[in-house]
Design a protein around this motif. Structure first.
Motif, short mmCIF file in Angstrom:
data_model
loop_
_atom_site.label_atom_id
_atom_site.label_comp_id
_atom_site.label_asym_id
_atom_site.label_seq_id
_atom_site.Cartn_x
_atom_site.Cartn_y
_atom_site.Cartn_z
N GLU A 165 12.93 -36.36 14.36
CA GLU A 165 13.34 -36.33 12.96
C GLU A 165 14.76 -36.86 12.91
OE1 GLU A 165 11.21 -33.98 9.74
OE2 GLU A 165 13.12 -33.11 10.27
N LYS A 193 7.08 -26.46 9.60
CA LYS A 193 7.17 -27.61 10.50
C LYS A 193 5.89 -27.78 11.27
CE LYS A 193 12.10 -26.69 11.27
NZ LYS A 193 13.11 -26.31 12.27
N LYS A 202 8.60 -31.63 13.10
CA LYS A 202 8.78 -32.38 11.86
C LYS A 202 8.61 -31.44 10.65
CE LYS A 202 7.55 -37.07 13.27
NZ LYS A 202 7.61 -36.85 14.72
#
Length: 637
Positions: free
Chosen positions: A367, A584, A589
């Motif tokens: 990320e 997440k 992510k």
């Protein structure tokens, strides 16, 4: 011209010579006939006609050339309290025997083998065993729900599934066998055999017809030799979630993969053979494939396999303990891991408990790394912290600070410059190239370098439509950002995270960067929510550092003002909410799209990759508290 500029220019202007030279670091059984095969453009292939074996390059050649007694693999499991090591010789012998067990079950070159395992050495061994005999492995993240596992079995049609009785999570045991059994019951293309590793924490019942005990199979297996394969033959298929609900099988070939990953270890990470390299990821993700299993072993390094978390196993000093215990020189992990550590230990007190004498660089990817997290890591660790950008489809970095070529100045918020081999551009919606500093779609001019995905498994047309058709002649990264006048790349958001506020295109990443700079904020996410007047408005979700006792209202008010001061009224940023945690995926992510659908009161699927589905209930309540919807979740798929 700088050293980096010279290498980068040569990689584009003399592309075939550049990669042919890099390919000399790999052992070939037969040389290639074409370095770059453009006969089916835009489906390019590298090293056509060449023959090699990936497992030989990872293990056998090192055993034969003096590294037999060097550690190849260190398994460190705080969740089970165990550590185990394998020399290159020991790992080669284990891999050859498991390869023999697969051969005994009829697995041949080109057959698929699903590996559905936790973070145990046997997972790495199974992957290398497939590579040894020319089988195609497809690793499915351990603990994936039955439906998701079934969709991958149906698409890959494996002859064998390699699994374990259970996985270990902090505070709980996840039984794998019932999930596998349910998945097999759902599919038409059933595997002929399941090879099952019984873990002592929870043993499972075996089907006497279909299932085979790992230890029993190895006891009678004959070690298998390496099988030559074509450079363009698939090494593995790794599935990612597709927008249609049908998973996408990312294909990685043998030749280009070995050449590219071998090259990256020295030129990007500046690691030497014999050193200890640690990618704190999971073998179920692309980082685990590339930088736990293959690249370190190609390069003759010692790789670390960690079955644990950055916090909670047992505390926020877990990573520093592993680095100190095993003499790690370079760590590669996700920014979300450091946000979790920073949230639990904002002063970095755990760092001082360990001797990190061998540690010299931290690489982050997965990320976008906000400058606040990067600065915190630099300050606490005292080593360079390098954000770099890549994807499952690419298999290695698109943009990075290439330490082994020339260390360029770090610019917070940027993964530095495009890596040699990558011709990166920024295009507008009309396909025209945008000037420096202007945000648009980040694309790579074809052909992409070796090691990238040449196609999707049995889905050339889908690969073309998804990645190549939107901008002919280019690979669409689906990330948005800009490149400045110095060539530094700024990845601001996924393309669908660029929000349109009253006609102004704004990056959620830019707003997140401001919010993360607030002294009480450990982590944040910004989503674009529907607005009748402006089209969309940004909404912030804030996770506070441990020990913050100030009123949430004060922190939110200050955060809103910071965005107004640094980005301006055009951002129309007026609303933020404090939450305990963010949803997440297991790879770290943030599920911004899911949160956006919750806020817009749209029906949404619970993503199969979510770390903890209960978080979505918490997010729904928090968003409802500031006036946003109560969408009804439905099971994924």
């Amino acid at each position: 011209m700088s050293r980096f500029d010279d290498v980068y220019r040569r990689s584009l202007e003399q592309r075939e010579e550049f990669w042919a030279e890099a390919a000399q670091a790999i052992d070939w059984i037969e040389p290639w006939t074409r370095v770059l095969d453009d006969s089916r453009a835009p489906f390019y292939r590298w090293f056509s006609g060449g023959r090699l074996n990936t497992c030989y390059n990872a293990l056998d050649r090192h055993v034969e050339r003096g590294r037999a007694d060097q550690l190849a693999l260190i398994y460190d499991s705080p969740v089970t309290g165990t550590t185990k090591t394998f020399t290159y010789f020991e790992l080669r012998e284990s891999v050859a025997r498991v390869a023999g067990a697969l051969v005994a079950q009829g697995v041949q070159r080109g057959d698929r083998v699903i590996v559905y395992m936790p973070m145990v050495p046997e997972a790495v061994i199974a992957m290398l065993a497939c590579a040894r005999i020319g089988a195609i492995h497809s690793v499915v993240f351990g603990g994936f729900a039955s439906h998701e596992l079934a969709s991958r079995i149906e698409d890959a049609k494996p002859k064998v599934v390699v699994t374990a009785s259970c996985g270990i999570e902090p505070g709980r045991i996840v039984a794998y066998k019932p999930l596998l059994d349910a998945a097999i019951a759902m599919v038409e293309s059933k595997p002929e055999c399941c090879l099952v590793l019984q873990r002592p924490m929870l043993e499972c019942e075996l089907d006497p017809v279909r299932d085979l005990d790992w230890d029993d199979a190895l006891a009678v297996a004959e070690p298998a030799p390496c099988v030559p394969v074509g450079a363009t033959d698939p090494l593995y298929v790794l599935y990612t979630s597709g927008t249609t609900g049908q998973p996408k099988g990312i294909v990685r070939d043998n030749g280009g993969h070995a050449v590219a990953l071998q090259w990256t270890m020295k030129h990007i990470y500046d690691v030497s053979p014999g050193e200890v390299y640690w990618a704190a990821s999971d073998v179920g993700w692309v980082v685990g494939h590339s930088y736990i299993v293959y690249a370190p072993l190609f390069h003759g390094c010692t790789t670390v396999l960690y079955e644990g978390k950055p916090v909670g196993t047992p505390d926020a000093g877990a990573f520093w303990r592993v680095i100190a215990d095993h003499g790690v020189c370079t760590l590669f992990t996700a920014p979300t891991a450091f946000r979790a550590i920073r949230q639990q230990d904002p002063e970095g007190e755990h760092v001082d408990r360990y001797d990190l004498v061998d540690f010299r660089a931290l690489f982050l990817a997965g990320e976008r790394c906000d400058p606040e997290t990067l600065g915190w890591a630099e300050q606490k660790l005292g080593v360079p912290v390098i954000d770099h950008w890549w994807q499952t489809e690419t298999g290695w970095a698109i943009a990075a600070n290439c330490f082994g070529i020339e260390r360029l100045p770090v610019v917070p918020g940027s993964p530095t410059r495009a890596v040699p081999g990558w011709d990166l551009r920024v295009l507008g919606s009309d396909g025209a190239e945008l000037p420096a500093g202007e945000t648009g779609a980040l694309v790579a001019k074809l052909p992409m370098p070796p090691g990238t995905s040449p196609t999707l498994w049995n889905a050339d047309e889908r690969f073309h439509d998804t990645y190549l058709a939107p901008f002919p002649g280019y690979y669409l990264t689906t990330d948005a950002g800009y490149i400045d006048e110095q060539g530094y790349v700024f990845v601001m958001a996924r393309t669908d995270d660029i929000i349109n506020v009253a006609g102004h295109r704004l990056s959620t990443g830019a707003i997140e960067e401001v919010l993360a700079a607030h002294g009480d904020v450990a982590e944040c996410a910004v989503i674009g929510v529907a607005d009748e007047l402006k089209g969309q408005s940004p909404l912030g979700l804030l996770v506070l550092k441990a020990g913050v006792e100030r009123p949430n209202e004060d922190i939110v008010r200050e955060a809103v003002q910071m965005v107004r001061d640094r980005i301006g009224p055009v951002a129309s940023f007026k609303t933020a909410v404090v939450v305990e945690r963010l949803p997440k995926t297991r790879s770290g992510k943030i599920l911004r799209g899911t949160m956006r659908r919750i806020a817009d009161d749209q029906e949404y699927s619970i993503p199969a990759t979510i770390d903890d589905p209960a978080i979505l209930d918490e997010i729904t309540e928090a968003l409802h508290g500031v006036g946003y919807g109560r969408a009804l979740a439905r099971p994924a798929g």
